[in-house]
Design an enzyme around this catalytic site. Structure first.
Site, PDB file in Angstrom:
ATOM      1  N   LYS A 113       0.829  -1.214   0.000  1.00 33.67           N
ATOM      2  CA  LYS A 113       0.000   0.000   0.000  1.00 33.67           C
ATOM      3  C   LYS A 113       0.859   1.259   0.000  1.00 33.67           C
ATOM      4  O   LYS A 113       0.450   2.271  -0.565  1.00 33.67           O
ATOM      5  CB  LYS A 113      -0.988   0.002   1.163  1.00 33.67           C
ATOM      6  CG  LYS A 113      -2.038  -1.102   1.021  1.00 33.67           C
ATOM      7  CD  LYS A 113      -3.453  -0.672   1.307  1.00 33.67           C
ATOM      8  CE  LYS A 113      -4.415  -1.721   0.777  1.00 33.67           C
ATOM      9  NZ  LYS A 113      -5.789  -1.592   1.209  1.00 33.67           N
ATOM     10  N   LYS A 195      -3.294 -10.252  -7.204  1.00 32.42           N
ATOM     11  CA  LYS A 195      -4.594 -10.636  -6.642  1.00 32.42           C
ATOM     12  C   LYS A 195      -5.702  -9.720  -7.181  1.00 32.42           C
ATOM     13  O   LYS A 195      -5.454  -8.557  -7.498  1.00 32.42           O
ATOM     14  CB  LYS A 195      -4.556 -10.632  -5.115  1.00 32.42           C
ATOM     15  CG  LYS A 195      -4.632  -9.286  -4.461  1.00 32.42           C
ATOM     16  CD  LYS A 195      -5.012  -9.404  -2.972  1.00 32.42           C
ATOM     17  CE  LYS A 195      -5.442  -8.040  -2.463  1.00 32.42           C
ATOM     18  NZ  LYS A 195      -6.619  -8.014  -1.642  1.00 32.42           N
ATOM     19  N   LYS A 198     -10.617  -4.842  -5.214  1.00 34.22           N
ATOM     20  CA  LYS A 198     -11.714  -3.940  -5.542  1.00 34.22           C
ATOM     21  C   LYS A 198     -11.237  -2.523  -5.819  1.00 34.22           C
ATOM     22  O   LYS A 198     -11.953  -1.729  -6.400  1.00 34.22           O
ATOM     23  CB  LYS A 198     -12.799  -3.963  -4.458  1.00 34.22           C
ATOM     24  CG  LYS A 198     -12.405  -3.464  -3.086  1.00 34.22           C
ATOM     25  CD  LYS A 198     -13.649  -3.354  -2.208  1.00 34.22           C
ATOM     26  CE  LYS A 198     -13.526  -4.105  -0.895  1.00 34.22           C
ATOM     27  NZ  LYS A 198     -12.505  -3.580   0.032  1.00 34.22           N
TER      28      LYS A 198
END
Ligand code: ATP
Ligand code: LTN
Length: 328
Positions: A113, A195, A198
């Site tokens: 992140k 992966k 969303k």
């Protein structure tokens, strides 16, 4: 498994994907039988990346509606918005003071992140797993249904619980992750080495739970596979393996059964079958979602009730913790 405490959460950072369903939400529903479950919309976690306040409020509510649409019964299992239960913030601080920087430095999600949001590497992003440990430990959870990517965070929660218990006496239950064997890591349809997520900027990479059937079919038709020309589950074929795993998860068939079913078939046949299996599962979820979201007063009542019931349990833990560490 009998009468365990189950807790899990999902961030209102977008519309859930097929991966969130297969990796986690499906098990939330399955675990309801015979267990005491608590499910939360982790809106405080979502603050670790910049959010538009009105959108965050709206998305938190619609995530609650989606969780109900996925089959969570809020009468049986308290469903709440994390920030409505102030004990989450309170426990997080005490746990922050019992977690080492070195432990948090090892968290791979923090690294991912920070790379994605290089202009906003805030302290919350770093301590995110401690807030999550608090979510889990507040309810004395035995089992935490999550996808593979959250395994490391649940392990950190275990370590924090064990360390705290050793230092202050038995206080927390030591939780375990619950990860599906097939579907614990659903991959992106456009880049199957990554992966499915969303918050991916490319909508073709994921199936949103609210996608129209025609869109779902189109996305699977375009899904990146390989040029082997054979349907088989094999190392080095992430796109193919992903489609096969999704099919197994949707239909409940084993991998062997699935491979027999598609023996000699072409990729097009497999892709259509995967799309159809997903549409069949998602359609009733969409219908329930719009119905639940439209009765806003009832939805607000449900999450208020969920927060009250969650707070009763959470307060017992915070009270015990505050006494142990000398804050009360
Ligand atoms: P974001 O893209 O905003 O980081 P996300 O799609 O990774 O979100 P989360 O809200 O972080 O989703 O996770 C909700 C649940 O879904 C977690 O239990 C997580 O482990 C699971 N999950 C997320 N991505 C996958 C995936 N690709 N495969 C299986 N499970 C997943
Ligand atoms: N960090 C999780 C969401 C989450 C969670 C939790 C999961 C917040 N609190 C407690 C399990 C238990 C994620 O999926 N990114």
């Amino acid at each position: 498994m009998e009468n365990k405490v189950i807790l899990s959460g999902i961030q209102p950072s977008g519309i859930p994907t097929l991966a969130n369903y297969v990796g986690a939400l499906r098990n939330w529903k399955l675990l309801q039988n015979g267990n005491d479950c608590y499910y939360c919309v982790a809106n405080m976690h979502a603050l670790t990346v910049r959010q538009n306040p009105d959108e965050l409020r709206e998305r938190s509510l619609s995530m609650a509606a989606l969780i109900i649409a996925f089959g969570i019964d809020p009468v049986k299992s308290p469903l709440f918005i994390q920030s409505d239960v102030h004990q989450h913030a309170e426990l997080a601080w005490v746990l922050d003071c019992n977690t080492y920087m070195g432990e948090l430095n090892r968290m791979t999600q923090f690294k991912d992140k920070s790379a994605k949001h290089a202009d906003n590497i805030n302290a919350g992003l770093f301590t995110y797993p401690v807030l999550m440990a608090g979510d889990i430990l507040l309810y004395q959870a035995d089992v935490v249904p999550v996808g593979n990517d959250q395994k490391q965070h649940v392990e950190l929660a275990r370590n924090i619980a064990i360390r705290f218990n050793n230092a202050f006496g038995e206080t927390f239950k030591v939780p375990e992750p619950y990860i599906p064997k097939i579907g614990g890591r659903v991959m992106s349809l456009t880049d199957p080495e990554k992966k499915m997520s969303k918050s991916d900027p490319n909508p073709n990479s994921y199936i949103s739970i609210l996608d129209d059937p025609a869109v779902i079919t189109k996305k699977f038709k375009r899904a990146v596979t390989d040029s082997e020309g054979r349907i088989a589950y094999e190392d080095g074929r992430p796109g193919m393996n992903n489609l096969l795993s999704i099919y197994c998860s949707m239909t409940g068939k084993t991998m062997d059964e699935t491979l027999r079913e598609f023996d000699g078939a072409g990729y097009g046949t497999l892709k259509t079958a995967v799309a159809d299996s997903v549409i069949e599962v998602i359609k009733p979820v969409q219908e329930t979602y719009y119905r639940v979201l439209n009765d806003r007063a009832e939805l607000e009542r449900i999450i208020k009730d969920g927060a009250q019931r969650a707070a009763e349990t959470a307060e017992k833990t915070v009270d015990a913790v505050y006494r142990k560490v000398g804050l009360r």
